[in-house]
Design a protein around this motif. Structure first.
Motif, PDB file in Angstrom:
ATOM      1  N   GLU B 347       0.686  -1.205   0.232  1.00  0.00           N
ATOM      2  CA  GLU B 347       0.034  -0.029   0.017  1.00  0.00           C
ATOM      3  C   GLU B 347       0.868   1.219   0.033  1.00  0.00           C
ATOM      4  OE1 GLU B 347      -3.084   0.083   3.070  1.00  0.00           O
ATOM      5  OE2 GLU B 347      -3.047  -2.164   3.073  1.00  0.00           O
ATOM      6  N   THR B 349       0.276   4.693   1.833  1.00  0.00           N
ATOM      7  CA  THR B 349      -0.587   5.524   2.639  1.00  0.00           C
ATOM      8  C   THR B 349       0.001   6.521   3.009  1.00  0.00           C
ATOM      9  OG1 THR B 349      -0.013   4.149   4.655  1.00  0.00           O
ATOM     10  CG2 THR B 349      -2.089   3.321   3.679  1.00  0.00           C
ATOM     11  N   GLY B 353       0.461   7.786   7.137  1.00  0.00           N
ATOM     12  CA  GLY B 353      -0.415   7.072   7.047  1.00  0.00           C
ATOM     13  C   GLY B 353      -1.827   7.187   6.745  1.00  0.00           C
ATOM     14  N   GLN B 354      -2.130   8.348   6.263  1.00  0.00           N
ATOM     15  CA  GLN B 354      -3.525   8.835   5.949  1.00  0.00           C
ATOM     16  C   GLN B 354      -4.141   8.728   4.702  1.00  0.00           C
ATOM     17  OE1 GLN B 354      -4.678  12.184   8.530  1.00  0.00           O
ATOM     18  NE2 GLN B 354      -2.990  11.722  10.002  1.00  0.00           N
ATOM     19  N   PRO B 357      -5.207   4.000   0.482  1.00  0.00           N
ATOM     20  CA  PRO B 357      -4.148   2.988   0.385  1.00  0.00           C
ATOM     21  C   PRO B 357      -3.721   2.539  -0.970  1.00  0.00           C
ATOM     22  CG  PRO B 357      -5.916   1.938   1.267  1.00  0.00           C
ATOM     23  CD  PRO B 357      -6.038   3.512   1.474  1.00  0.00           C
ATOM     24  N   LEU B 358      -4.757   2.277  -2.063  1.00  0.00           N
ATOM     25  CA  LEU B 358      -4.669   1.999  -3.450  1.00  0.00           C
ATOM     26  C   LEU B 358      -4.985   3.156  -4.023  1.00  0.00           C
ATOM     27  CD1 LEU B 358      -5.590  -1.605  -3.443  1.00  0.00           C
ATOM     28  CD2 LEU B 358      -3.141  -0.918  -3.025  1.00  0.00           C
ATOM     29  N   LEU B 361      -9.857   1.705  -6.085  1.00  0.00           N
ATOM     30  CA  LEU B 361     -10.311   0.793  -5.034  1.00  0.00           C
ATOM     31  C   LEU B 361     -11.586   0.360  -5.558  1.00  0.00           C
ATOM     32  CD1 LEU B 361     -10.376   3.014  -1.665  1.00  0.00           C
ATOM     33  CD2 LEU B 361      -8.669   0.937  -2.383  1.00  0.00           C
ATOM     34  N   SER B 370      -1.852  -7.663   2.791  1.00  0.00           N
ATOM     35  CA  SER B 370      -1.343  -6.300   2.656  1.00  0.00           C
ATOM     36  C   SER B 370       0.185  -6.640   3.194  1.00  0.00           C
ATOM     37  CB  SER B 370      -1.918  -5.361   3.037  1.00  0.00           C
ATOM     38  OG  SER B 370      -1.438  -4.017   2.846  1.00  0.00           O
ATOM     39  N   ASN B 373       3.806  -0.665   3.578  1.00  0.00           N
ATOM     40  CA  ASN B 373       3.269   0.764   3.304  1.00  0.00           C
ATOM     41  C   ASN B 373       4.555   1.296   2.644  1.00  0.00           C
ATOM     42  OD1 ASN B 373       2.814   3.213   2.813  1.00  0.00           O
ATOM     43  ND2 ASN B 373       2.986   3.963   5.155  1.00  0.00           N
ATOM     44  N   MET B 439      -0.274  -4.629   7.021  1.00  0.00           N
ATOM     45  CA  MET B 439      -0.940  -3.434   7.647  1.00  0.00           C
ATOM     46  C   MET B 439      -1.848  -3.310   8.702  1.00  0.00           C
ATOM     47  SD  MET B 439       0.796  -1.039   5.631  1.00  0.00           S
ATOM     48  CE  MET B 439      -0.233   0.383   5.151  1.00  0.00           C
TER      49      MET B 439
END
Lengths: 348, 442
Positions: B347, B349, B353-354, B357-358, B361, B370, B373, B439
């Motif tokens: 991913e 992110t 991390g926000q 992810p892809l 979707l 997964s 990151n 993840m």
């Protein structure tokens, strides 16, 4: 010893129930109501003050309540801020969220609350603060406070990388990689998952895809030449002094601005406060986002019946779906009252 | 088709007077090996260095990894269409030196798809290759046209490493292996009733092929996978040298040739074959640039799976970002064709991390494994020794490194410590199936 402050409503402070819900904000030194239990459970800090506010008061005077509480906290030293537990009480949950957000912004401390999954405050605030997965009724008080204290203790100890599932708080939309204790190679995880999927058994995807919350497309306007059309945008077009103080990102506020008598938006009178794109073009000509000029022309040509006197504005960048939904629901009330037939929604 | 891989477990690698293998030790005649590499006149300077697990060594820029092997009952090349002519593979006997790999390392110059390996300390957990004895071919070339390009084909270095892997593998051609792994999968229409009664499964690989110009992409029997349509392959072909890795894509998302030779998902599917599943084979697909190409490949994959009567599929992509669109399109096409699918991917992110992810979707992608990151920030202390050139991480546009950042400064600090994104960890996300990472929400 580090210091903590707890926010609770009038009910849990023992002031009274619904009849006392207009109780104005007050900060008391020492432990009131749930603060006693929190202080007992919390290892890495002592609870020094309790903030109390009526749910009605903050519900109908949110800015005023937040302002007074922030002023009251100015003279107090604290390292972490708690609010609740709010269980399934919607107004209490929202109040906890608004206070935590403001405290975090102003004092830069971590904030922790607790709510039941169905409390609307969860959707609204889970990305901004740690919300422990709480019970639905006050009988769960002790358990909920224990979870809040555990999260608080880890934050105070500087253990910032908390895993939502393990610590039992609502996922904050922050995804990172990690190494599970019992590391299983991806190949084995994939084949195991496939075997379950083939057998129709339950399995857990490692990347949950959010359900897309689609709104059905509305029926076409029967006769545009008689329709009252309103303009709305998430591109942050506001009068230059931004009277509603709409945030440049992660907006929670919206505004409506009267354009009676204007045949276009004047540069220098209107501008964008959106932080997600280069504002040069929109500042030079706000009509590229809010096309008042074109709509007025359509009005003259008789293509549309009327351009409604107000346009609506907020900022889309970083704004959560929950906040967007709430703002839309508020705006729709105005539009219905004004008998608007259709809305032209402009993004950026 | 039956393939035997004879394993020779390498416990140590050292230099000596004759390239040979005995009692778990691989001895390399360094000068002879260098002379062999330098038969390619494009290699201008060349050295071989050895890095062992636990040593304080940082290797960068790493371009490729290969398990040293040889073919036993034929004089065919190890990598058909790459180190020699095209011959079928996946049948017969191949000997492999296990526990080690040959790395192609730039003496100076790195490129976008290159990676970093730490042989010990905190950084070791980010790459499988920290657990192997690495025989590093450290070289420079005369490829002036790309010396200062961010995207490099790295042809001379990569081909040099392939040739070195074969050269070393030949040391065990005549010897008795420690053990033999058998990979036998009969023709699809000739299987027993018991096997046919099991849910049938395909493995879909989306190899990296997004560069329009020749020379950067994964190759199948030497063929550039950009000019390619999905094809049914026998899993033995994949693990026996039919596919080599390319020279494009942020490194943690890449599959090295070593990853193809040892693909753990193929091994896992083999393990379950005849017990819980009927492993039909591999649909080798690709990753594309235009939407039409992405959709065409998805149509082909779904059609092949459906025609084969596949009940299920494991789908893996060699990339992130734009290739997520190929991954999701293929996932949806398979599900729409009634093939229950599990995806394997990493991913993106963001450092916080926000981020989503892809890139693409779809709710139909409801079963995903997964593996990491790509944009996670990693800080690592200095190592005592560097193989290659540390400055390459910050200077040459490696996907996870940078020369200057307002807050973070350069990726490479004066004291030899580094700050980088997971992106530049050598084949770090191990989507081909090793990944111990997953993840989760924090």
């Amino acid at each position: 010893m580090k210091k903590a402050v707890l926010y609770i409503n009038q009910f849990f402070a023992g002031v009274g129930g619904e009849t006392e819900a207009d109780f104005e904000p007050e900060i008391r030194e020492g432990l009131v109501g749930p603060a006693l239990e929190l202080d007992k459970q919390l290892q890495n800090a002592e609870v020094t003050h309790t903030v109390i506010c009526g749910d009605n008061f903050i519900g109908s005077n949110q800015e005023e309540a937040v302002k007074r509480i922030l002023e009251g906290l100015e003279g107090i030293e604290f390292d972490i801020f708690f609010a609740g537990p709010a269980f399934q009480a919607g107004r209490y949950g929202s109040a906890c969220g608004f206070i935590c957000r403001a405290v975090r912004e102003k004092f830069g401390v971590e904030t922790v609350s607790s709510m039941h999954v169905e409390n609307p405050g969860v959707l609204m605030f889970k990305k901004e603060l740690y919300i422990a997965e709480g019970g639905h009724i006050a009988a769960k008080m002790r358990k909920d406070i224990k979870k809040m204290a555990n999260i608080g203790d880890k934050l105070l100890a500087g253990e910032t990388m908390l895993r939502a599932e393990a610590e039992e708080f609502f996922p904050r939309g922050i995804r990172h990689q990690f190494w599970p204790e019992e590391a299983k190679p991806a190949a084995i995880r994939a084949v195991e998952m496939l075997k379950k999927k083939l057998a129709g058994e339950e399995y857990q995807t490692e990347l949950p895809i959010p359900k897309s919350d689609r709104v059905e497309i509305a029926k076409p306007v029967v006769d545009l030449s008689k329709a009252r059309i309103a303009l709305m945008n998430t591109g942050g077009i506001v009068p230059v002094d931004n009277p509603d103080k709409i945030q440049s990102a992660s907006a929670t506020r919206w505004g409506k601005y009267d354009i009676s008598g204007m045949d276009h938006l004047e540069s220098g009178v209107f501008k964008t406060i959106h932080a997600g794109f280069d504002p040069a073009a929109a500042d030079a000509d706000p009509n590229v986002i809010m096309p008042i000029d074109v709509m007025r022309a359509f009005e003259k040509e008789g293509k549309i019946g009327e351009l409604y006197k107000d346009f609506y504005s907020t900022v889309g960048t970083g704004t959560t779906e929950a906040e967007a939904r709430r703002m839309a629901q508020e705006i729709v009330v105005h539009m219905k009252e004004a008998q608007v037939d259709a809305v032209l929604m402009v993004s950026t | 088709m039956k393939l035997e891989i004879g394993n020779f477990h390498v416990k140590d690698v050292c230099f000596g007077t004759e390239t040979s293998f005995s009692n778990g030790t691989l001895i390399i005649d360094k000068q002879a090996a260098i002379d062999y590499i330098k038969e390619d006149e494009h290699i201008t300077t060349c050295d071989i260095q050895i890095a062992k697990p636990g040593e304080s060594i940082r290797i960068v820029p790493v371009k490729e990894a290969i398990e040293p092997r040889c073919r036993v009952n034929a004089d065919h090349p190890l990598f058909p269409g790459v180190t020699g002519e095209v011959h079928p593979v996946g049948e017969g006997r191949t000997h492999a030196l296990k526990g080690c790999s040959v790395l192609a390392v730039g003496e100076h110059w790195g490129s976008f798809g290159d990676g970093l390996i730490d042989m010990s300390g905190e950084g070791a957990k980010y790459s499988l290759f920290s657990s192997l004895i690495n025989i590093c071919l450290v070289a420079d070339t005369d490829e002036e046209f790309e010396r200062h390009e961010q995207q490099k084909k790295n042809r001379a270095l990569r081909w040099g490493a392939h040739r070195l892997a074969e050269y070393l593998g030949n040391a065990v051609k005549e010897l008795q292996p420690d053990d033999i792994e058998e990979y036998e999968l009969g023709a699809i229409t000739k299987r027993s009733a018991e096997v046919n009664a099991l849910p049938s499964v395909v493995y879909v690989l989306q190899g990296q092929s997004q560069m329009e110009e020749d020379g950067y992409n994964d190759l199948v029997y030497g063929w550039d996978m950009n000019n390619y349509l999905p094809t049914l392959m026998h899993p033995n072909e994949i693990i026996d040298g039919a596919v080599i890795s390319g020279s494009f894509m942020p490194c943690s998302s890449k599959w090295s040739t070593y990853d193809f030779q040892n693909n753990p998902t193929i091994k896992e599917l083999y393990k379950e074959h005849g017990k819980s599943i009927n492993f039909l084979g591999v649909i080798m697909s690709n990753l594309n640039v235009s939407l039409e190409q992405k959709e065409r490949s998805a149509v082909y994959v779904a059609q092949i799976a459906k025609s084969l009567g596949a009940d299920g599929a494991v789908l893996a992509e060699e990339g992130y970002g734009n290739p997520d669109a190929d991954f999701i399109a293929c996932f949806v096409a398979l599900e729409d064709a009634g093939v229950k699918t599990v995806g394997v991917t990493n991913e993106c992110t963001g450092r916080d991390g926000q981020s989503q992810p892809l890139v693409a979707l779809d709710e139909k992608a409801n079963a995903i494994v997964s593996c990491g990151n790509v944009s996670q920030l990693i800080r690592l202390p200095a190592m005592e020794r560097v193989i290659g050139e540390l400055e390459a991480l910050s200077r040459d546009g490696l996907s996870g490194g940078w020369s200057g950042d307002e807050i973070l400064g350069s990726s490479v600090k004066e004291d030899g410590s580094i700050i980088m994104e997971n992106n530049a960890m050598f084949c770090g996300d191990q989507v081909s199936g090793w990944s111990p990472k997953t993840m989760t929400e924090f």
